[in-house]
Enzyme design. Structure first.
Site, PDB file in Angstrom:
ATOM      1  N   TYR A 156       0.829  -1.456  -0.211  1.00 20.18           N
ATOM      2  CA  TYR A 156      -0.028   0.240  -0.085  1.00 20.18           C
ATOM      3  C   TYR A 156       0.607   0.991  -0.261  1.00 20.18           C
ATOM      4  O   TYR A 156       1.984   1.158   0.361  1.00 20.18           O
ATOM      5  CB  TYR A 156      -0.671   0.329   1.195  1.00 20.18           C
ATOM      6  CG  TYR A 156      -1.735   1.243   1.783  1.00 20.18           C
ATOM      7  CD1 TYR A 156      -3.014   1.573   1.384  1.00 20.18           C
ATOM      8  CD2 TYR A 156      -1.314   2.374   1.939  1.00 20.18           C
ATOM      9  CE1 TYR A 156      -3.494   2.720   0.965  1.00 20.18           C
ATOM     10  CE2 TYR A 156      -2.030   3.620   2.060  1.00 20.18           C
ATOM     11  CZ  TYR A 156      -3.032   3.892   1.307  1.00 20.18           C
ATOM     12  OH  TYR A 156      -3.454   4.987   1.764  1.00 20.18           O
ATOM     13  N   GLU A 205      -3.337   7.201  -4.349  1.00 19.57           N
ATOM     14  CA  GLU A 205      -3.729   6.088  -3.241  1.00 19.57           C
ATOM     15  C   GLU A 205      -2.642   4.874  -4.937  1.00 19.57           C
ATOM     16  O   GLU A 205      -3.151   4.798  -5.783  1.00 19.57           O
ATOM     17  CB  GLU A 205      -5.072   5.119  -3.150  1.00 19.57           C
ATOM     18  CG  GLU A 205      -4.639   4.785  -1.682  1.00 19.57           C
ATOM     19  CD  GLU A 205      -5.521   4.527  -1.229  1.00 19.57           C
ATOM     20  OE1 GLU A 205      -6.335   4.716   0.407  1.00 19.57           O
ATOM     21  OE2 GLU A 205      -6.660   3.511  -1.493  1.00 19.57           O
TER      22      GLU A 205
END
Ligand code: GDP
Ligand code: MN
Length: 380
Positions: A101, A189
């Protein structure tokens, strides 16, 4: 404003982030043709403005072009968290060894942007954040210094990225921050950033949320707004130039000034009610704006009463009263309106409301607290 995964990926790709080959399809036949063109195992991904598509069944692997058509026909038209899938992204599937992530967003409490990195990337990142937050490394960014190399090293180390990824991670993080700044994003993201079994690092998902207030200078991104992907009431309010946020309670709220409206939400909440929306009519609002606002608030079928909270400074209370009266005469309003007017021309405003012959139940209130109690009593 949210953009689709494929649109965000196009932006990231321009900055040199490796993404899987692929294209968007609007029909199962197109999906099949793209899969045939790619000539490899594909992944078919719903393009809707919500997260958690994977868990909702909106992402499926397809070994052959025929299978791509088949899964696309299942995904297209699917309802994911209230949104209907109209497009799918057909991409070369990655052979995933590990998922990571990378993200940047605004940390309002810290008044800084925050960069986050975790080796526990993938579909369960929300759960990781809730249950084992220590697995997500965070660094706040000084706006003058930008994202520094030492911070990247900290993030990579504390985030637990393995050597194969660590090598490249600094450049990924720098690009992510650059995209975040250049697009006036409030969220950028990559989840997951994937390490493939043959040791390649690619972004298989990308997310960008652009600050609405910056759209005037985001000439390329601004046209990507899709009203059908938004809350219909918020879209309607946007068309009318109103600052409206849809919430899920039963007390409609209209006030002037963002701070006052936020305060009104709190007071209603404290009195035991649930606000249905945030609506700021701004300073100096005229009768027409008041009427427009009331129309939008009442389009929400959950609204059982409306609380007008007006602090007259530049805004004149008699103008607001005229707007309310005009609205009650021309609209079919079935719910009571609790009105608190104070400040500039409050006496005139109250007088207008008191003498107006109206079919609508108009409830005057002298203070914010009194108005909150009255409106909550009317909705419970
Ligand atoms: P989200 O659920 O909306 O965040 O969508 P993602 O694009 O992140 O996909 C969810 C999950 O699908 C990922 O975490 C992966 O596990 C899986 N996935 C996505 N792309 C691929 C791919 O190319 N190959 C494989 N095997 N799995 C994938
Ligand atoms: Mn994802």
């Amino acid at each position: 404003m949210k953009v689709h995964e494929y649109q965000a990926k196009e932006v990231f790709a321009r900055y040199g982030v490796p993404i899987p080959r692929g294209r968007v399809a609007e029909t199962p036949e197109q999906a099949e043709a793209i899969a045939r063109e790619l000539g490899v195992r594909c992944i078919v991904k719903s393009q809707v403005h919500v997260g958690g598509r994977g868990k909702a069944g909106g992402i499926k692997l397809a070994a052959t072009p025929e299978e791509a058509r088949e899964v696309a026909s299942k995904i297209l038209g699917m309802n994911i968290k209230g949104l209907i899938v109209k497009k799918v992204l057909v991409e070369e599937a990655a052979d995933i060894a590990q998922e990571f992530y990378l993200g940047i967003t605004v940390d309002r409490a810290a008044r800084r942007n925050v960069v986050m990195v975790s080796a526990a990337g993938g579909m369960d990142i929300e759960e990781v954040a809730a249950k084992t937050p220590e697995k997500i490394a965070k660094e706040h960014i000084d706006p003058f210094l930008g994202l520094c190399d030492y911070q990247c090293r900290e993030l990579i180390y504390k985030g637990g990225l393995p050597a194969e990824v660590a090598r490249l991670a600094t450049s990924f993080l720098k690009v992510l921050y650059q995209v975040y700044c250049d697009t006036d994003a409030t969220l950028a993201e990559i989840n997951p950033l994937v390490l493939t079994k043959d040791n390649k690092v690619i972004a298989t998902d990308a997310k960008l949320i652009i600050d609405d207030n910056a759209l005037y200078r985001q000439k390329e991104l601004a046209p990507l707004r899709e009203e059908s992907e938004e809350d219909p009431l918020e879209a309607e309010a946007h068309r009318r130039g109103l600052t409206y946020v849809h919430l899920d309670g039963s007390v409609g709220i209209i006030g002037n000034g963002a701070g006052l409206v936020m305060g009104t939400l709190d007071v209603v909440q404290r009195a035991g009610g649930k606000p249905a929306n945030f609506l700021d009519i701004g300073g100096g609002a005229k009768a027409a704006v008041v009427r427009d606002s009331l129309e939008v608030v009442l389009m929400d079928p959950k609204v059982k009463a409306v609380f007008f909270n007006i602090f007259g400074g530049i805004t004149r209370c008699d103008e607001v009263a005229k707007g309310i009266i005009e609205a009650t005469r021309t609209m079919d309003i079935k719910v009571p309106l609790v009105v608190r007017l104070t400040g500039t021309r409050e006496a005139e405003g109250r007088e207008l409301l008191a003498t107006a012959a109206s079919k609508v139940q108009l409830v005057p209130a002298a203070t914010m607290a009194e108005a909150a109690e009255k409106v909550v009593a009317l909705t419970s």
